[in-house]
Design an enzyme around this catalytic site. Structure first.
Site, mmCIF file in Angstrom:
data_model
loop_
_atom_site.group_PDB
_atom_site.id
_atom_site.type_symbol
_atom_site.label_atom_id
_atom_site.label_comp_id
_atom_site.label_asym_id
_atom_site.label_seq_id
_atom_site.Cartn_x
_atom_site.Cartn_y
_atom_site.Cartn_z
ATOM 1 N N GLU A 1 0.777 -1.098 0.252
ATOM 2 C CA GLU A 1 -0.015 -0.034 -0.075
ATOM 3 C C GLU A 1 0.987 1.173 -0.046
ATOM 4 O O GLU A 1 0.560 2.251 -0.642
ATOM 5 C CB GLU A 1 -0.925 0.015 1.257
ATOM 6 C CG GLU A 1 -2.093 -0.933 1.274
ATOM 7 C CD GLU A 1 -1.446 -2.373 2.080
ATOM 8 O OE1 GLU A 1 -2.219 -3.096 2.558
ATOM 9 O OE2 GLU A 1 -0.351 -2.494 2.190
ATOM 10 N N ILE B 1 22.741 -0.350 -19.051
ATOM 11 C CA ILE B 1 23.102 -1.530 -18.280
ATOM 12 C C ILE B 1 22.367 -2.566 -18.721
ATOM 13 O O ILE B 1 22.781 -3.895 -18.326
ATOM 14 C CB ILE B 1 22.989 -0.975 -16.543
ATOM 15 C CG1 ILE B 1 23.774 0.186 -16.628
ATOM 16 C CG2 ILE B 1 23.250 -2.063 -15.897
ATOM 17 C CD1 ILE B 1 25.313 0.185 -16.798
ATOM 18 N N SER C 1 17.986 -2.902 -18.432
ATOM 19 C CA SER C 1 16.601 -3.016 -18.482
ATOM 20 C C SER C 1 16.080 -1.631 -18.805
ATOM 21 O O SER C 1 16.885 -0.682 -18.749
ATOM 22 C CB SER C 1 15.746 -2.852 -16.860
ATOM 23 O OG SER C 1 16.564 -2.064 -16.225
ATOM 24 N N GLU D 1 14.811 -6.162 -21.783
ATOM 25 C CA GLU D 1 14.369 -7.004 -20.547
ATOM 26 C C GLU D 1 13.088 -7.121 -20.145
ATOM 27 O O GLU D 1 12.596 -7.132 -19.176
ATOM 28 C CB GLU D 1 15.301 -6.530 -19.320
ATOM 29 C CG GLU D 1 16.616 -6.824 -19.182
ATOM 30 C CD GLU D 1 17.654 -6.683 -18.268
ATOM 31 O OE1 GLU D 1 17.087 -6.424 -17.079
ATOM 32 O OE2 GLU D 1 18.838 -6.523 -18.224
ATOM 33 N N TRP E 1 20.244 -12.044 -3.328
ATOM 34 C CA TRP E 1 18.919 -11.332 -3.377
ATOM 35 C C TRP E 1 18.131 -12.595 -3.310
ATOM 36 O O TRP E 1 16.842 -12.334 -3.995
ATOM 37 C CB TRP E 1 18.832 -10.695 -4.590
ATOM 38 C CG TRP E 1 19.697 -9.193 -4.450
ATOM 39 C CD1 TRP E 1 20.246 -8.784 -3.470
ATOM 40 C CD2 TRP E 1 19.897 -8.269 -5.639
ATOM 41 N NE1 TRP E 1 20.953 -7.487 -3.605
ATOM 42 C CE2 TRP E 1 20.767 -7.158 -4.867
ATOM 43 C CE3 TRP E 1 19.487 -8.211 -6.844
ATOM 44 C CZ2 TRP E 1 21.163 -6.337 -5.634
ATOM 45 C CZ3 TRP E 1 19.857 -7.164 -7.627
ATOM 46 C CH2 TRP E 1 20.579 -5.934 -7.011
ATOM 47 N N HIS F 1 18.102 6.622 -10.434
ATOM 48 C CA HIS F 1 17.262 6.528 -9.375
ATOM 49 C C HIS F 1 16.624 7.887 -8.896
ATOM 50 O O HIS F 1 15.585 7.904 -8.263
ATOM 51 C CB HIS F 1 18.210 6.111 -7.943
ATOM 52 C CG HIS F 1 18.552 4.577 -8.034
ATOM 53 N ND1 HIS F 1 19.874 4.296 -8.766
ATOM 54 C CD2 HIS F 1 18.128 3.412 -7.960
ATOM 55 C CE1 HIS F 1 20.185 3.089 -8.356
ATOM 56 N NE2 HIS F 1 18.996 2.615 -8.169
ATOM 57 N N CYS G 1 22.812 2.589 -13.747
ATOM 58 C CA CYS G 1 22.043 1.380 -13.807
ATOM 59 C C CYS G 1 20.777 0.952 -14.307
ATOM 60 O O CYS G 1 20.928 1.850 -15.490
ATOM 61 C CB CYS G 1 21.517 1.183 -11.925
ATOM 62 S SG CYS G 1 21.245 -0.395 -11.425
#
Length: 748
Positions: free
Chosen positions: A16, A423, A425, A476, A553, A686, A718
């Site tokens: 949420e 990178i 994606s 990706e 991960w 980011h 990234c």
């Protein structure tokens, strides 16, 4: 015995909070509405923990280190003086902000100790205002007043200082100001406060011990309501001094803290203080062995009264999903998995059993013993074990050294100087998520799903060609996550339906469970990569996730060695790499984004882990022909103290996060870049902020002062999956423009 947890997941049982944040950032709800949603979620959490004696208030709107910076006033003058609202300033430092005359870069992030959570790194500089933002104080204080058995959780001064970036401020000055800021904050906080000091599990010098003790001696007037909490390891360097501090209670980790029990047995523990015993793991999802936990508690109880023992999680439950409710697991582990809510129940049950003389006869204990017995009785894969035993030294070495490989690769690839790439994606659009959901729910056929994915790949290739990028990726689009996707092709791993864990802000991942011996079931990437390569004459990188990142991960089994698991995954990836090579894919990237995540927090224990990590990478990649270029990518992992390990990977090209670290990592890799290629990220993915071509050009010029032009690649920090298409494409366009301008100046 009393009960508590060190911390609780924040993202919401059904994500949420993630959804609310993203709606808020899109401008679809107001600040009042997002704050009300935060209050609602926290009240739900209190209900989930209602049977505990002490409940933490550790919810953060984005990150606990960032929130503490606002509470202390560790804020840049530029941000304080901006016209942004309280929340606007907060999210500007978290994500960056760019509008008209206001241009704020996000603060750097780093991994939160040995976890996959990313914390924001505050900056202390001459521009720090030291003016606390009381908005956040008032917001949280309401929760404390409404709930008398709650305690406020914030990072302690020593850990806050260890994780902060301190620039151009004399040591005595920032220490004095930081300590005064904590005084001011503690005066205003009602009730008990938990000061988290996980930095105490690092190796500590005498100077660091003096700093820590000075902080807490100064805070002694608040001691009757302070709990000092440690986790992620033991406190061998400071234990004797730690237990004598004037605080109400001390939290110790008895799961990862290998020396904590022996420290109590050797030096004792003050009987008048509360001991928060971290006996239920907060970083894995396997059931607690009650027999071992209660035996440990029995030894601890001989040193202090039971009423002063508080059973707890070893660390915050932030690092595991909410609940196993609605999940289904393979038969071998179906009764052995335990998420956050189940761990709360484990703590309650252990407290109950701990107060019973003959607990071995209790049904709860007997049921746990039965579940643990089934969990540890899993059969081994004999073929997998045979492959491991047959390995020799040559399986870990490429045919030629990098000095001979790179010229061959550059001749084959024939790329322009300063080659540009991404990178892996590309943005995951709402249309893609809808498509994936339709396929998962059997609304779409596999044939239709694949056709639509191929259309997206074709569009992605075309877009990159139009932008002028040199080495392409397929986007990706078939991958939900860089680990979860591969887990679905590996025997011995399983995925969850709703096992979400917060990585940072609104970013969540769904770690698989690695429960058995690992082997590859079928090709994982070959169909998509070969299709993408068929659409262009430019090289398309094949992107795989490396063995250590898959382990770090995932929630990994604990009954066999890390080396065995890593080599099993490496052999599975090796099969995939050999198949890609046979399809004439010229660049293969094996990402080890989480290389440093499992790195022990004490340096004396580093080498054995790094040897396993680098050997597993080489095992996966050693069969590559010399002319096939091997890339690896690492993000937010601070590499300046492990350059030898990066060298030991024996990759041809390394891409790393660098834009937020402001080149800090590059000096340590100066030697590395004399014989291998390197691609430091030139902008921060980011953040929604789009850097200008001029800004990127300036950054590339800085890179060229450290890295030879013949060894420098240009790429983002990234993958781009978290960004909107408009943000991603504009940033890439500026990246290519900046590169082309520098090429022209250097080579025309």
């Amino acid at each position: 015995m009393k009960t508590t947890v060190t911390g609780f997941p924040r993202i919401g049982k059904n994500r949420e909070w993630k959804k609310a944040l993203e709606i808020f950032w899109a401008g679809k709800i107001s600040e009042e509405e997002i704050l009300q949603e935060a209050q609602n979620i926290q009240q739900q959490h209190f209900g989930m923990m209602k049977d505990l004696d002490f409940v933490p208030i550790d919810f953060a709107l984005y990150d606990h280190m960032l929130e503490t910076s606002f509470l202390l006033g560790v804020l840049p003058d530029q941000v304080q003086k901006s016209s942004l609202s309280h929340l606007g300033k907060y999210f500007a430092l978290a994500r960056g902000f760019q509008e008209k005359s206001v241009d704020i870069k996000a603060w750097p992030m780093k991994k939160w100790f040995s976890t996959n959570y990313h914390c924001v790194r505050p900056k202390i500089s001459p521009e720090t205002t030291w003016e606390a933002d009381l908005f956040f104080l008032e917001y949280k204080s309401t929760l404390v007043k409404q709930n008398p058995n709650r305690r406020w959780v914030i990072p302690g001064p020593y850990t806050f200082a260890r994780l902060s970036i301190i620039e151009d401020v004399p040591e005595h000055e920032w220490q004095q100001k930081l300590l005064q800021a904590y005084h001011n904050l503690l005066k205003r906080i009602p009730g008990d406060v938990q000061l988290d000091e996980p930095a105490l599990v690092f190796d500590m010098t005498n100077r660091e011990k003096e700093l820590f003790l000075a902080f807490y001696e100064s805070l002694s007037s608040y001691g009757e309501r302070l709990f000092l909490q440690t986790y992620f390891g033991d406190v061998r360097d400071i234990y004797e001094e730690l237990v004598q501090l004037p605080v109400k209670g001390i939290g110790l980790d008895f799961v990862e803290g290998s020396e904590n029990l022996s420290l109590i047995e050797k030096f004792g523990f003050p009987p008048e203080k509360m001991l928060l015993c971290g006996i239920v793991a907060g970083k894995n999802v396997w059931r607690t062995n009650y027999e071992k936990a209660l035996s440990l508690l029995g030894r601890i109880a001989s040193y202090l009264p039971r009423e002063n023992i508080v059973l707890s999680s070893a660390c915050s439950l932030l690092h595991v999903p909410y609940t196993i409710e609605g999940e289904s697991f393979p038969e071998e582990i179906e009764n052995g998995v335990c998420f956050a809510l189940e761990k709360v129940e484990e703590i309650r049950q252990l407290a109950l059993l701990g107060d019973i003389l003959h607990y071995q006869d209790h049904p709860i204990f007997q049921k746990n013993r039965e579940m643990i017995s089934k969990l540890t009785a899993r059969d081994r894969d004999s073929l997998c074990l045979q492959k491991l035993s047959a390995l020799s030294e040559k399986d870990f070495q490429r045919a030629l050294p990098v000095e001979q490989r790179l010229p061959l690769q550059k001749e084959v690839l024939n790329l322009a100087p300063l080659p540009t790439t991404t990178i892996g994606s590309f943005p995951q659009t709402p249309e893609l998520r809808k498509l994936r959901k339709g396929f998962q729910e059997n609304v779409l056929s596999e044939e239709t799903y694949k056709q639509e994915i191929k259309k997206m790949i074709a569009s992605c290739i075309k877009t990159q060609e139009e932008l002028g990028i040199d080495v392409l990726v397929h986007g990706e689009y078939e991958r939900n996550d860089m680990v979860e996707y591969f887990a679905s092709f590996l025997k011995g791993m399983t995925t969850t339906k709703n096992g979400w864990v917060q990585s940072y802000g609104s970013r969540t991942t769904k770690p698989p469970l690695l429960y058995g011996d690992v082997t590859r079931v079928s090709s994982m990437t070959v169909e998509w990569i070969t299709y993408a390569q068929s659409l262009t004459t430019k090289p398309v990188k094949a992107i795989l996730t490396g063995p250590i990142t898959i382990i770090n991960w995932s929630f990994c089994r604990e009954d066999i060695s890390l080396k065995e698991v890593a080599y099993q995954i490496a052999l599975a990836l090796r099969e995939e790499i050999e198949e890609l090579q046979q399809k004439n894919i010229r660049i293969i990237q094996v990402d080890e984004a989480a290389l440093r995540e499992r790195l022990p927090l004490r340096k004396s224990e580093w080498q054995s882990y790094l040897d396993i990590a680098t050997s597993a990478f080489r095992l996966a990649t050693s069969t590559l022909l010399p002319e096939i270029q091997l890339h690896t990518h690492m993000c937010y992992s601070e590499f300046k103290d492990i350059p030898e390990a990066i060298e030991a990977l024996d990759a041809d090209v390394l891409t790393i996060e660098a834009s937020r670290s402001e080149l800090d990592v590059l000096e340590s890799l100066r030697t590395y870049s004399q014989k291998r290629d390197i691609g430091p990220g030139v902008y921060d993915i980011h953040s929604p902020r789009v850097p200008s071509a001029e800004e990127i050009e300036t950054f590339i010029q800085k890179l060229l002062s450290v890295i030879p032009v013949e060894h420098l690649w240009i790429n983002p920090d990234c993958g781009l999956k978290t960004r909107k298409e408009s943000e991603a494409y504009a940033s890439l366009q500026h990246m290519v423009e900046a590169t082309q301008k520098i090429r022209k100046n250097l080579f025309s």
